[in-house]
Design an enzyme around this catalytic site. Structure first.
Site, PDB file in Angstrom:
ATOM      1  CE  LYS A 196       8.934   8.067  -1.601  1.00 19.08           C
ATOM      2  NZ  LYS A 196       7.753   8.718  -2.120  1.00 19.08           N
ATOM      3  CD  GLU A 202       4.612  -6.501   3.072  1.00 15.76           C
ATOM      4  OE1 GLU A 202       5.206  -5.534   3.598  1.00 15.76           O
ATOM      5  OE2 GLU A 202       3.410  -6.483   2.778  1.00 15.76           O
ATOM      6  N   GLY A 252       6.152   5.948  -4.979  1.00 12.05           N
ATOM      7  CA  GLY A 252       6.562   4.555  -5.228  1.00 12.05           C
ATOM      8  C   GLY A 252       6.028   4.013  -6.538  1.00 12.05           C
ATOM      9  NE  ARG A 253      -0.149   5.752  -6.399  1.00 16.35           N
ATOM     10  CZ  ARG A 253      -0.051   6.185  -5.160  1.00 16.35           C
ATOM     11  NH1 ARG A 253       0.693   5.516  -4.290  1.00 16.35           N
ATOM     12  NH2 ARG A 253      -0.680   7.266  -4.759  1.00 16.35           N
ATOM     13  CD  GLU A 338      -0.389   2.340  -3.288  1.00 18.00           C
ATOM     14  OE1 GLU A 338       0.615   2.861  -3.778  1.00 18.00           O
ATOM     15  OE2 GLU A 338      -0.337   1.308  -2.597  1.00 18.00           O
ATOM     16  CG  HIS A 369      -9.579 -19.476 -24.468  1.00 18.71           C
ATOM     17  ND1 HIS A 369     -10.335 -20.219 -25.343  1.00 18.71           N
ATOM     18  CD2 HIS A 369      -8.756 -18.715 -25.230  1.00 18.71           C
ATOM     19  CE1 HIS A 369      -9.953 -19.953 -26.589  1.00 18.71           C
ATOM     20  NE2 HIS A 369      -9.001 -19.033 -26.536  1.00 18.71           N
ATOM     21  CE  LYS A 498       2.082  -0.359   4.214  1.00 21.64           C
ATOM     22  NZ  LYS A 498       2.897   0.772   3.804  1.00 21.64           N
TER      23      LYS A 498
HETATM   24  O1  F6P Z   1       1.876  -0.053   1.188  1.00 25.40           O
HETATM   25  C1  F6P Z   1       1.843   0.667   0.010  1.00 25.40           C
HETATM   26  C2  F6P Z   1       3.194   1.181  -0.360  1.00 25.40           C
HETATM   27  O2  F6P Z   1       3.569   2.222   0.453  1.00 25.40           O
HETATM   28  C3  F6P Z   1       3.225   1.581  -1.821  1.00 25.40           C
HETATM   29  O3  F6P Z   1       2.776   2.859  -2.043  1.00 25.40           O
HETATM   30  C4  F6P Z   1       4.658   1.381  -2.165  1.00 25.40           C
HETATM   31  O4  F6P Z   1       4.845   1.292  -3.552  1.00 25.40           O
HETATM   32  C5  F6P Z   1       4.941   0.087  -1.436  1.00 25.40           C
HETATM   33  O5  F6P Z   1       4.190   0.167  -0.251  1.00 25.40           O
HETATM   34  C6  F6P Z   1       6.389  -0.186  -1.128  1.00 25.40           C
HETATM   35  O6  F6P Z   1       6.940   0.827  -0.342  1.00 25.40           O
HETATM   36  P1  F6P Z   1       8.502   0.959  -0.169  1.00 25.40           P
HETATM   37  O7  F6P Z   1       9.104   1.220  -1.498  1.00 25.40           O
HETATM   38  O8  F6P Z   1       8.703   2.112   0.769  1.00 25.40           O
HETATM   39  O9  F6P Z   1       9.011  -0.322   0.418  1.00 25.40           O
END
Ligand code: F6P
Length: 533
Positions: A196, A202, A252-253, A338, A369, A498
């Site tokens: 987003k 990452e 995002g979620r 979250e 199990h 972060k």
């Molecule tokens: O660190 C949490 C977060 O901001 C989430 O809310 C989001 O889904 C995820 O990181 C990924 O964010 P982006 O889509 O901006 O890479």
């Protein structure tokens, strides 16, 4: 607002759920709900008529109806970020205009979906990229909401896959990219960079690594981006015509319904993707139209609040008896924790209650199990949410599905009824156990029972049903958030870690610990550096 429910604590915790069934032959009918093919059974909880009435009143007094109207209307209910909350617009296939800042957002949503469908069709029929090689694989690079939704949904809808095979890279751990790419050919792989913000450490690191693997900038033609930040995508080298955007009013979620769901659309095709949206939209209608006492997301939220706030159970297990929903618990962890894992109310004042239970789970029967021992006999009660389909997708393996359903029903029955010491003794006696051994073993074979569970039954896991389920859980989180008075749509709690990670990257490269780091962190860093070759 809470006084009626608080006054029910003692009763609720001494009550036996089996007695509620004994007292009322119609209990299942009164404490379950059927809507659009789904059945939600909450009769195996300690909720009685007075509790249900108090819970419904709680939702009314908290202003759930007003906030719900505000959300669907595009009001900026995400106050801390000054944003509307309109993931529902992404699945609004035929509704009235939804206006944000004076503009109807639906035409843009539809145009983006049409572009996605056109592109997806070209990938699926082999006309893209047009170099004679067909795209066989898709890699979605993203994390959190840019990973869990499509990953969960792609896995859930495996029987509907008729497009390229989808893979997901999320973790900054290079192992994730290495193992995923090992089986792929860059010439036949489409890469989706899903972020987003297009700033997530990452995702950008993985995107650069995958670009290198694919052959560098020359391979950018097989990259698409999904983001709200088109300029950042251009900087990476992905031009606007291969960027599918969405607005900041999609969290995002909550974003699997739009471009973030592109990998799902590629896998199952635009028509089946639309059916997923239809399921979500149907749940939106139900949520908006049904009275609270017959409203599935509202009841799901209220049952959770009862278990946590009145009965004092701090965790919730999500137990899908459907292997293809294996990632649903992880998806719901982000959605719930979250969204509602907060300590302050919308106005910044401390919350008076612990909001948001710890959500965890695994598919059945595997969980049985592993951790069900604690669920049945452990000293902390874990409310369980069973989820099961009436039918599977493997008619030739009907015996498997019957065993799956039997196990699911058996678990909620066992949690409800338990086994007394007398029953345990009688069973042992029939096995020839006697004397001291009988006394000792009987105690180990007692199940307290009276442990609450709910069961959600759907006909079969189709795209439509998955849409219903995901929207159901989204609205549940919304209702909980309104009742607790918090903002379910920000996530400041992820920021501190972060920031510190950014400061620690040079330290891990041996450039000295950051100023102010604790003695523990400095020592761990030294130790890690000393172990490096
Ligand atoms: O660190 C949490 C977060 O901001 C989430 O809310 C989001 O889904 C995820 O990181 C990924 O964010 P982006 O889509 O901006 O890479």
């Amino acid at each position: 607002m809470w006084s009626d429910l608080d006054g029910m604590k003692a009763d609720a915790n001494s009550r036996k759920i089996v007695d509620l069934f004994a007292q009322d032959e119609t209990r299942f009918g009164a404490f379950s709900l059927a809507s659009d093919g789904l059945v939600f059974d909450y009769s195996k909880t300690s909720i009685d008529a007075a509790a249900k009435a108090a819970l419904v009143t709680l939702a009314q007094k908290a202003g759930v109806a007003e906030k719900r109207a505000a959300m669907f209307a595009g009001d900026k209910i995400n106050e801390t970020e000054g944003r509307a909350v309109l993931h529902t617009a992404l699945r609004n296939l035929d509704g009235a205009p939804v206006v944000v800042d004076g503009e109807d957002v639906l035409p843009e949503v539809k145009a983006t979906r049409a572009r996605m469908a056109e592109f997806a069709q070209k990938v699926r029929d082999g006309s893209y990229p047009g170099d004679g090689r067909r795209i066989t694989d898709v890699v979605n690079i993203g994390i959190g909401g840019s990973d869990l939704g499509p990953l969960m949904a792609v896995l859930a809808l495996a029987p509907y896959h008729d497009g390229p095979k989808c893979h997901f890279i999320s973790n900054v751990d290079g192992a994730d990219a290495t193992d995923t790419l090992a089986e792929l050919d860059p010439a036949t792989t489409l890469v989706i960079v899903a972020s987003k913000t297009f700033t997530t450490q990452e995702t950008l690191m993985n995107a650069r690594t995958v670009l290198n693997w694919a052959g560098g900038d020359a391979a950018l033609g097989r990259f698409v981006a999904i983001s709200s930040a088109v300029e950042n995508c251009a900087e990476f080298g992905i031009p606007a015509e291969r960027v599918f955007g969405f607005e900041d009013w999609v969290g995002g979620r909550y974003s699997v319904w739009g471009p973030i769901g592109f990998s799902l659309m590629l896998a199952i095709g635009p028509a089946a993707f639309e059916s997923f949206l239809e399921g979500g939209q149907a749940m939106d209608r139900h949520f908006q139209e049904a009275g609270f006492a017959e409203n599935m997301p509202v009841l799901l939220a209220l049952v959770g609040i009862w278990n946590q706030q009145v009965c004092g159970h701090g965790t919730r297990a999500v137990l899908p008896y459907e292997q293809r929903l294996a990632r649903l618990p992880a998806y719901l962890q982000q959605l719930e924790m979250e969204s509602n894992g907060k300590g302050v109310a919308m106005d910044g004042s401390p919350l008076t209650r612990v909001a948001g239970p710890v959500v965890w789970g695994e598919p059945g029967t595997n969980g049985q199990h592993a951790f069900y021992q604690l669920i049945h006999q452990g000293q902390q009660v874990v409310p369980c949410e069973f989820i099961v389909g009436a039918e599977g997708h493997e008619p030739a393996l009907g015996d498997h599905h019957r065993a799956l359903v039997a196990n699911c029903l058996a678990q909620s029955e066992a949690l409800l009824k338990g086994r007394t010491e007398d029953e345990a003794r009688a069973q042992l006696v029939t096995k020839g156990v006697s004397g001291d051994r009988l006394d000792q073993l009987a105690k180990h074979r007692v199940f307290s029972g009276n442990r609450p569970s709910t069961t959600l039954v759907y006909p079969r896991l189709t795209p439509y049903v998955l849409g219903q389920l995901v929207a159901l859980y989204e609205h549940r989180v919304f209702v909980e958030g309104v009742i607790y008075g918090l903002n379910s749509y920000d996530q400041w709690g992820v920021e501190l870690g972060k920031e510190l990670a950014n400061g620690l990257v040079p330290a891990v490269a041996g450039k000295g610990a950051p100023e102010g780091a604790s003695a523990s962190t400095v020592a761990l860093l030294d130790h890690i550096l000393s172990l490096r070759a």
